[in-house]
Design a protein around this motif. Structure first.
Motif, mmCIF file in Angstrom:
data_model
loop_
_atom_site.group_PDB
_atom_site.id
_atom_site.type_symbol
_atom_site.label_atom_id
_atom_site.label_comp_id
_atom_site.label_asym_id
_atom_site.label_seq_id
_atom_site.Cartn_x
_atom_site.Cartn_y
_atom_site.Cartn_z
ATOM 1 N N GLN A 67 0.810 18.796 24.953
ATOM 2 C CA GLN A 67 1.701 20.264 25.702
ATOM 3 C C GLN A 67 3.040 21.243 24.985
ATOM 4 O O GLN A 67 2.650 22.236 24.029
ATOM 5 N N ILE A 68 3.130 20.168 24.343
ATOM 6 C CA ILE A 68 4.081 21.047 22.490
ATOM 7 C C ILE A 68 3.361 21.172 21.970
ATOM 8 O O ILE A 68 3.796 22.437 21.658
ATOM 9 N N ARG A 69 2.684 20.618 21.568
ATOM 10 C CA ARG A 69 2.103 21.152 20.200
ATOM 11 C C ARG A 69 1.257 22.035 20.531
ATOM 12 O O ARG A 69 1.039 23.919 20.003
ATOM 13 N N PHE A 70 -0.174 22.061 22.012
ATOM 14 C CA PHE A 70 -0.290 24.194 22.439
ATOM 15 C C PHE A 70 -0.065 24.925 22.346
ATOM 16 O O PHE A 70 -0.144 25.543 21.822
ATOM 17 N N GLU A 71 1.569 24.191 23.196
ATOM 18 C CA GLU A 71 2.487 25.970 23.407
ATOM 19 C C GLU A 71 3.109 25.961 22.490
ATOM 20 O O GLU A 71 2.926 27.235 21.899
ATOM 21 N N LEU A 72 3.639 25.407 21.870
ATOM 22 C CA LEU A 72 4.751 26.198 20.541
ATOM 23 C C LEU A 72 3.343 26.442 19.504
ATOM 24 O O LEU A 72 3.511 27.940 19.231
ATOM 25 N N GLY A 73 1.802 26.770 19.532
ATOM 26 C CA GLY A 73 1.111 27.107 18.303
ATOM 27 C C GLY A 73 0.450 28.719 18.976
ATOM 28 O O GLY A 73 0.690 29.304 18.176
ATOM 29 N N ALA A 74 0.285 28.397 20.007
ATOM 30 C CA ALA A 74 0.319 29.404 21.519
ATOM 31 C C ALA A 74 1.069 30.618 21.125
ATOM 32 O O ALA A 74 0.809 31.665 20.447
ATOM 33 N N TYR A 75 3.065 29.981 21.031
ATOM 34 C CA TYR A 75 3.766 31.432 20.917
ATOM 35 C C TYR A 75 3.752 31.565 19.805
ATOM 36 O O TYR A 75 4.483 33.113 19.775
ATOM 37 N N ALA A 76 3.395 30.538 18.885
ATOM 38 C CA ALA A 76 4.062 30.903 17.651
ATOM 39 C C ALA A 76 2.962 32.469 16.573
ATOM 40 O O ALA A 76 3.469 33.497 15.929
ATOM 41 N N LEU A 77 1.733 32.167 17.340
ATOM 42 C CA LEU A 77 0.857 33.079 17.232
ATOM 43 C C LEU A 77 0.603 34.129 17.501
ATOM 44 O O LEU A 77 0.184 35.469 17.286
ATOM 45 N N HIS A 78 0.838 34.406 18.835
ATOM 46 C CA HIS A 78 0.885 35.000 20.582
ATOM 47 C C HIS A 78 2.832 34.950 21.134
ATOM 48 O O HIS A 78 2.212 34.634 22.435
ATOM 49 N N PRO A 79 3.840 35.614 20.070
ATOM 50 C CA PRO A 79 4.959 35.937 20.908
ATOM 51 C C PRO A 79 5.000 35.860 22.735
ATOM 52 O O PRO A 79 5.838 35.425 23.856
ATOM 53 N N SER A 80 3.532 37.092 22.585
ATOM 54 C CA SER A 80 4.014 37.664 23.799
ATOM 55 C C SER A 80 2.690 37.036 25.773
ATOM 56 O O SER A 80 2.709 37.315 26.352
ATOM 57 N N ILE A 81 1.728 36.422 24.897
ATOM 58 C CA ILE A 81 1.152 35.012 25.166
ATOM 59 C C ILE A 81 1.891 34.640 26.480
ATOM 60 O O ILE A 81 3.020 33.833 26.258
ATOM 61 N N GLU A 82 1.491 34.554 27.384
ATOM 62 C CA GLU A 82 1.825 33.714 29.059
ATOM 63 C C GLU A 82 1.057 31.875 29.256
ATOM 64 O O GLU A 82 0.068 32.118 29.200
ATOM 65 N N VAL A 83 1.805 31.043 28.760
ATOM 66 C CA VAL A 83 0.585 29.661 28.483
ATOM 67 C C VAL A 83 0.697 28.946 30.323
ATOM 68 O O VAL A 83 1.869 28.717 31.010
ATOM 69 N N ILE A 84 -0.730 28.857 31.304
ATOM 70 C CA ILE A 84 -0.793 27.854 32.160
ATOM 71 C C ILE A 84 -0.322 26.337 31.477
ATOM 72 O O ILE A 84 -1.455 26.170 31.169
ATOM 73 N N SER A 85 0.427 25.346 32.327
ATOM 74 C CA SER A 85 0.448 24.028 32.533
ATOM 75 C C SER A 85 -0.020 23.465 33.539
ATOM 76 O O SER A 85 1.343 23.479 34.659
ATOM 77 N N PRO A 86 -1.380 23.092 34.357
ATOM 78 C CA PRO A 86 -1.413 22.468 35.195
ATOM 79 C C PRO A 86 -0.613 21.556 36.003
ATOM 80 O O PRO A 86 -0.059 21.109 36.101
ATOM 81 N N TRP A 87 -0.776 20.651 34.909
ATOM 82 C CA TRP A 87 0.502 19.274 34.805
ATOM 83 C C TRP A 87 2.517 19.557 35.355
ATOM 84 O O TRP A 87 2.884 18.543 35.719
ATOM 85 N N ARG A 88 2.296 20.790 35.131
ATOM 86 C CA ARG A 88 3.573 21.045 35.621
ATOM 87 C C ARG A 88 4.293 21.945 36.478
ATOM 88 O O ARG A 88 5.384 21.707 36.957
ATOM 89 N N LEU A 89 3.086 21.566 37.170
ATOM 90 C CA LEU A 89 3.292 22.719 38.214
ATOM 91 C C LEU A 89 3.274 21.953 39.886
ATOM 92 O O LEU A 89 2.425 21.260 39.855
ATOM 93 N N PRO A 90 4.320 21.900 40.796
ATOM 94 C CA PRO A 90 4.043 20.984 41.651
ATOM 95 C C PRO A 90 3.270 20.431 42.430
ATOM 96 O O PRO A 90 3.060 19.868 43.128
ATOM 97 N N GLU A 91 3.110 22.072 42.643
ATOM 98 C CA GLU A 91 1.508 21.820 43.198
ATOM 99 C C GLU A 91 0.705 21.094 43.548
ATOM 100 O O GLU A 91 -0.323 20.345 43.874
ATOM 101 N N PHE A 92 0.520 20.759 42.120
ATOM 102 C CA PHE A 92 -0.826 19.692 41.148
ATOM 103 C C PHE A 92 -0.288 18.932 40.961
ATOM 104 O O PHE A 92 -1.141 17.851 41.268
ATOM 105 N N TYR A 93 0.769 18.098 40.213
ATOM 106 C CA TYR A 93 0.818 17.425 40.285
ATOM 107 C C TYR A 93 1.621 15.778 41.298
ATOM 108 O O TYR A 93 1.192 14.817 41.655
ATOM 109 N N LYS A 94 2.331 16.681 42.355
ATOM 110 C CA LYS A 94 2.381 16.173 44.057
ATOM 111 C C LYS A 94 1.023 15.776 44.709
ATOM 112 O O LYS A 94 0.726 14.489 45.706
ATOM 113 N N ARG A 95 -0.303 16.610 44.144
ATOM 114 C CA ARG A 95 -1.531 16.624 45.166
ATOM 115 C C ARG A 95 -2.211 15.838 44.321
ATOM 116 O O ARG A 95 -2.526 14.990 44.720
#
Length: 353
Positions: A67-95
């Motif tokens: 998660q760290i590698r993907f997102e640091l890479g994404a933000y370094a190359l596209h500072p305004s991009i928004e990253v969706i990480s389902p495994w960190r969404l409570p509605e996902f990992y609680k289900r």
């Protein structure tokens, strides 16, 4: 769906810099997954830009490094991009609290999976390696199940006849691989690495079972198989020592460790990692020559090396001729180096130690 072929780029722009750096994390892990993540992030951002997308997503868990590698890479190359990480969404990992819940969901919805509840470990494969985690492997004392490995033969079942490979390096990079017994010659980067994976896998080279320190703060157990990378690391280390000045290489090894740490932690696109890579590349200008090695029953054995740019002086080191060396000089060298040791001994005596 966009599925780019990144194999050549992966070898030339990511694996090759790691070869130059003899790159490992904690002296053991060859960074196969870590090297692939910045390339995936780069390709993902390129597609997002081309499609005018404002979001990217990944399936890495909320406990791991990816998660760290993907997102640091994404933000370094596209500072305004928004990253969706389902495994960190409570509605996902609680289900879906765990993998068993996901297995159940897949079964209920007819989704085929490459793993089963009986073989529940997580596999991550790329051109460089396959990693195995989770399931029974979460017990660090549980031996790897039979049939786990996919890239390498069990060393005990590997061929009884050793295979001799010759690797030629220029500026630290492999430019030619020869296997005379099989009439094989490879000169393109992707072909070289693919072939070393095959021949290394046949001889059971590159397996490692380890516990590592994740960047996020916990220890994890992983099993890896990296046949081609293991062969190249052994050969490059040998030719590097053969051709580089001793003090220069001491500094370079510090850079190697920094590079391994930076890549593992997801900082490929950081200014410090760019600087480290450039320094390492500079150090390889005269790392040139040929290494002959043997593959046998899981081992990589160096047989010999040669180079026109080596600092090895056979006459100087020979025990049969004196060469351009005066043995009397060693006495002064030893006395100068012994000076601080004598003073330290005097201090201990004064303190009664």
């Amino acid at each position: 769906m966009v599925v780019p072929d990144l194999r050549k780029e992966f070898v030339e722009d990511y694996i090759w810099p790691a070869v130059l750096a003899n790159a490992t994390y904690e002296d053991r892990y060859l960074l196969g997954t870590s090297l692939a993540r910045p390339l995936i992030a780069k390709a993902m951002i390129e597609v997002a830009v081309a499609e005018n997308a404002h979001y990217v997503a990944h399936g890495a868990t909320g406990k791991g490094n990816d998660q760290i590698r993907f997102e640091l890479g994404a933000y370094a190359l596209h500072p305004s991009i928004e990253v969706i990480s389902p495994w960190r969404l409570p509605e996902f990992y609680k289900r879906f609290p765990g993998r068993n819940d996901l297995f159940k969901y897949a079964e209920e919805h007819g989704i085929s999976l490459p793993v089963t509840p009986k073989t529940p470990w997580s596999m991550d494969a790329n051109l460089m390696h396959i990693s195995y985690e989770s399931g029974v492997l979460e017990d660090p004392d549980h031996h790897a199940p039979s049939g786990l490995y996919q890239m390498t033969t069990d060393p005990e079942k590997a061929p009884d006849k050793a295979e001799v490979i010759v690797i030629e390096f220029k500026k630290g990079l492999p430019v030619k691989v020869t296997n005379e017994s099989e009439s094989v010659v490879k000169t393109e980067a992707l072909d070289i690495f693919t072939y070393l994976n095959v021949v290394g896998g046949k001889h059971g080279v590159g397996r490692v079972d380890l516990v590592e320190n994740r960047f996020i703060g916990m220890k994890s157990r992983g099993i890896y198989e990296t046949p081609g990378g293991t062969i190249l690391q052994a050969a490059h280390l040998d030719i590097e020592i053969f051709t580089m000045d001793r003090e220069m290489r001491k500094i370079k090894r510090m850079l190697d460790f920094q590079f391994g740490d930076q890549v593992y932690k997801g900082f490929w696109f950081s200014p410090e990692c760019e600087y480290t890579r450039s320094c390492i590349a500079k150090s390889q200008e005269h790392v040139e020559g040929v290494v002959t090695l043997k593959l046998y029953k899981g081992g990589v054995y160096i047989l010999g090396r040669r180079s026109e740019l080596s600092l090895y002086n056979e006459e100087l080191v020979s025990m049969n001729v004196q060469g351009d060396y005066e043995p009397l000089d060693a006495g002064g060298f030893i006395k100068i180096n012994a000076l601080r040791l004598r003073e330290y001994a005097r201090l201990r005596q004064k303190l009664g130690q």
